[in-house]
Design an enzyme around this catalytic site. Sequence first.
Site, PDB file in Angstrom:
ATOM      1  N   PHE A  40      -4.497   7.296   7.318  1.00  0.00           N
ATOM      2  CA  PHE A  40      -4.935   5.947   7.716  1.00  0.00           C
ATOM      3  C   PHE A  40      -3.896   4.866   7.422  1.00  0.00           C
ATOM      4  O   PHE A  40      -4.163   3.684   7.635  1.00  0.00           O
ATOM      5  CB  PHE A  40      -6.263   5.597   7.031  1.00  0.00           C
ATOM      6  CG  PHE A  40      -6.237   5.645   5.522  1.00  0.00           C
ATOM      7  CD1 PHE A  40      -5.775   4.565   4.778  1.00  0.00           C
ATOM      8  CD2 PHE A  40      -6.693   6.771   4.845  1.00  0.00           C
ATOM      9  CE1 PHE A  40      -5.749   4.612   3.393  1.00  0.00           C
ATOM     10  CE2 PHE A  40      -6.670   6.827   3.447  1.00  0.00           C
ATOM     11  CZ  PHE A  40      -6.195   5.744   2.725  1.00  0.00           C
TER      12      PHE A  40
ATOM     13  N   ARG B 153     -14.425  -4.747  -9.522  1.00  0.00           N
ATOM     14  CA  ARG B 153     -14.707  -3.598  -8.655  1.00  0.00           C
ATOM     15  C   ARG B 153     -16.229  -3.474  -8.428  1.00  0.00           C
ATOM     16  O   ARG B 153     -16.670  -3.093  -7.346  1.00  0.00           O
ATOM     17  CB  ARG B 153     -14.144  -2.299  -9.256  1.00  0.00           C
ATOM     18  CG  ARG B 153     -12.637  -2.287  -9.453  1.00  0.00           C
ATOM     19  CD  ARG B 153     -11.836  -2.068  -8.205  1.00  0.00           C
ATOM     20  NE  ARG B 153     -12.159  -0.849  -7.505  1.00  0.00           N
ATOM     21  CZ  ARG B 153     -11.412  -0.323  -6.524  1.00  0.00           C
ATOM     22  NH1 ARG B 153     -10.291  -0.930  -6.156  1.00  0.00           N
ATOM     23  NH2 ARG B 153     -11.759   0.767  -5.909  1.00  0.00           N
TER      24      ARG B 153
ATOM     25  N   TYR C 281       0.822  -1.214   0.000  1.00  0.00           N
ATOM     26  CA  TYR C 281       0.000   0.000   0.000  1.00  0.00           C
ATOM     27  C   TYR C 281       0.862   1.272   0.000  1.00  0.00           C
ATOM     28  O   TYR C 281       0.428   2.313   0.497  1.00  0.00           O
ATOM     29  CB  TYR C 281      -0.935  -0.005   1.205  1.00  0.00           C
ATOM     30  CG  TYR C 281      -2.179  -0.858   1.007  1.00  0.00           C
ATOM     31  CD1 TYR C 281      -3.136  -0.513   0.055  1.00  0.00           C
ATOM     32  CD2 TYR C 281      -2.412  -1.989   1.774  1.00  0.00           C
ATOM     33  CE1 TYR C 281      -4.285  -1.274  -0.129  1.00  0.00           C
ATOM     34  CE2 TYR C 281      -3.558  -2.765   1.605  1.00  0.00           C
ATOM     35  CZ  TYR C 281      -4.494  -2.392   0.649  1.00  0.00           C
ATOM     36  OH  TYR C 281      -5.637  -3.138   0.472  1.00  0.00           O
TER      37      TYR C 281
ATOM     38  N   ARG D  94     -18.729  -6.119  -0.245  1.00  0.00           N
ATOM     39  CA  ARG D  94     -18.474  -5.203   0.877  1.00  0.00           C
ATOM     40  C   ARG D  94     -19.772  -4.802   1.576  1.00  0.00           C
ATOM     41  O   ARG D  94     -19.815  -4.705   2.804  1.00  0.00           O
ATOM     42  CB  ARG D  94     -17.687  -3.992   0.386  1.00  0.00           C
ATOM     43  CG  ARG D  94     -16.205  -4.301   0.155  1.00  0.00           C
ATOM     44  CD  ARG D  94     -15.510  -3.204  -0.587  1.00  0.00           C
ATOM     45  NE  ARG D  94     -14.046  -3.302  -0.536  1.00  0.00           N
ATOM     46  CZ  ARG D  94     -13.228  -2.586  -1.288  1.00  0.00           C
ATOM     47  NH1 ARG D  94     -13.721  -1.718  -2.162  1.00  0.00           N
ATOM     48  NH2 ARG D  94     -11.927  -2.718  -1.190  1.00  0.00           N
TER      49      ARG D  94
ATOM     50  N   THR E 149     -15.432   1.331  -1.672  1.00  0.00           N
ATOM     51  CA  THR E 149     -14.458   1.158  -0.583  1.00  0.00           C
ATOM     52  C   THR E 149     -15.146   1.205   0.778  1.00  0.00           C
ATOM     53  O   THR E 149     -14.855   0.398   1.663  1.00  0.00           O
ATOM     54  CB  THR E 149     -13.388   2.270  -0.672  1.00  0.00           C
ATOM     55  OG1 THR E 149     -12.858   2.300  -2.004  1.00  0.00           O
ATOM     56  CG2 THR E 149     -12.256   2.029   0.318  1.00  0.00           C
TER      57      THR E 149
ATOM     58  N   ASN F 252     -12.686  -3.798   5.227  1.00  0.00           N
ATOM     59  CA  ASN F 252     -13.703  -3.933   4.177  1.00  0.00           C
ATOM     60  C   ASN F 252     -13.565  -5.223   3.361  1.00  0.00           C
ATOM     61  O   ASN F 252     -13.884  -5.268   2.177  1.00  0.00           O
ATOM     62  CB  ASN F 252     -13.730  -2.690   3.287  1.00  0.00           C
ATOM     63  CG  ASN F 252     -12.403  -2.440   2.601  1.00  0.00           C
ATOM     64  OD1 ASN F 252     -11.470  -3.220   2.751  1.00  0.00           O
ATOM     65  ND2 ASN F 252     -12.321  -1.366   1.831  1.00  0.00           N
TER      66      ASN F 252
HETATM   67  P1  ADP Z   1      -9.911   0.368  -2.575  1.00  0.00           P
HETATM   68  O1  ADP Z   1      -9.453  -0.757  -1.655  1.00  0.00           O
HETATM   69  O2  ADP Z   1     -11.411   0.370  -2.738  1.00  0.00           O
HETATM   70  O3  ADP Z   1      -9.154   0.425  -3.883  1.00  0.00           O
HETATM   71  P2  ADP Z   1      -8.288   2.637  -1.663  1.00  0.00           P
HETATM   72  O4  ADP Z   1      -7.210   2.193  -2.616  1.00  0.00           O
HETATM   73  O5  ADP Z   1      -8.720   4.063  -1.678  1.00  0.00           O
HETATM   74  O6  ADP Z   1      -9.598   1.738  -1.803  1.00  0.00           O
HETATM   75  O7  ADP Z   1      -7.806   2.328  -0.167  1.00  0.00           O
HETATM   76  C1  ADP Z   1      -7.120   1.145   0.136  1.00  0.00           C
HETATM   77  C2  ADP Z   1      -7.643   0.585   1.441  1.00  0.00           C
HETATM   78  O8  ADP Z   1      -7.303   1.481   2.507  1.00  0.00           O
HETATM   79  C3  ADP Z   1      -9.173   0.467   1.526  1.00  0.00           C
HETATM   80  O9  ADP Z   1      -9.649  -0.723   0.960  1.00  0.00           O
HETATM   81  C4  ADP Z   1      -9.398   0.525   3.021  1.00  0.00           C
HETATM   82  O10 ADP Z   1      -9.133  -0.754   3.627  1.00  0.00           O
HETATM   83  C5  ADP Z   1      -8.342   1.494   3.481  1.00  0.00           C
HETATM   84  N1  ADP Z   1      -8.843   2.879   3.578  1.00  0.00           N
HETATM   85  C6  ADP Z   1      -9.104   3.720   2.566  1.00  0.00           C
HETATM   86  N2  ADP Z   1      -9.539   4.912   3.003  1.00  0.00           N
HETATM   87  C7  ADP Z   1      -9.564   4.814   4.375  1.00  0.00           C
HETATM   88  C8  ADP Z   1      -9.894   5.716   5.436  1.00  0.00           C
HETATM   89  N3  ADP Z   1     -10.313   6.964   5.191  1.00  0.00           N
HETATM   90  N4  ADP Z   1      -9.796   5.258   6.707  1.00  0.00           N
HETATM   91  C9  ADP Z   1      -9.351   3.999   6.962  1.00  0.00           C
HETATM   92  N5  ADP Z   1      -9.007   3.114   6.010  1.00  0.00           N
HETATM   93  C10 ADP Z   1      -9.110   3.505   4.737  1.00  0.00           C
END
Ligand code: ADP
Length: 143
Positions: free
Chosen positions: A59, A87, A51, A104, A93, A114
């Site tokens: 976060f 997706r 990540y 989700r 998300t 999630n």
């Molecule tokens: P996705 O997983 O839907 O692609 P993102 O890439 O934006 O979403 O974020 C990666 C992961 O980080 C999310 O799946 C979630 O677990 C976590 N995340 C994202 N935004 C937040 C937030 N505002 N607070 C806490 N965790 C978050």
Amino acid sequence: MAVERTLTILKPDCVRKNLIGEVIRRIQEAGFKIIAMKMTRLTKDTAGGFYAVHRERPFYGELTDFMSSGACVPMILEKENAVEDFRKLIGATNPAEAAEGTIRKDFADSLGENIIHGADSVENGKIEAAYFFAESEVVANKA
Ligand code: ADP
């Protein structure tokens, strides 16, 4: 439509809730072919690398703690239009904003926890897949 690959991870909350089977059932029912799969546990460092794009986000610490908190199940999936269709299958998300019937919406507790990851592009899916799998572990490459 082109056949694509995407990378998913059944996150530690999915494993803890004993939802591996149900989530894989939904993925297969939606027409995705599993071409690589394993159970593993990320460290805080390897979760941080996965990540890295979120390194500056508030976060990030919470996310890497969560992703290294237990076993997870990464998979490479193949299907026509896989990235976009996956997706849609998993939903937004934030589960509170996810559409009815999505993974989700049905199973996730919060924005942070999630249940499942889905790559956001073919290119990123390829990079993410290489994070978890050697070429020799991708069965479709060995046909
Ligand atoms: P996705 O997983 O839907 O692609 P993102 O890439 O934006 O979403 O974020 C990666 C992961 O980080 C999310 O799946 C979630 O677990 C976590 N995340 C994202 N935004 C937040 C937030 N505002 N607070 C806490 N965790 C978050």
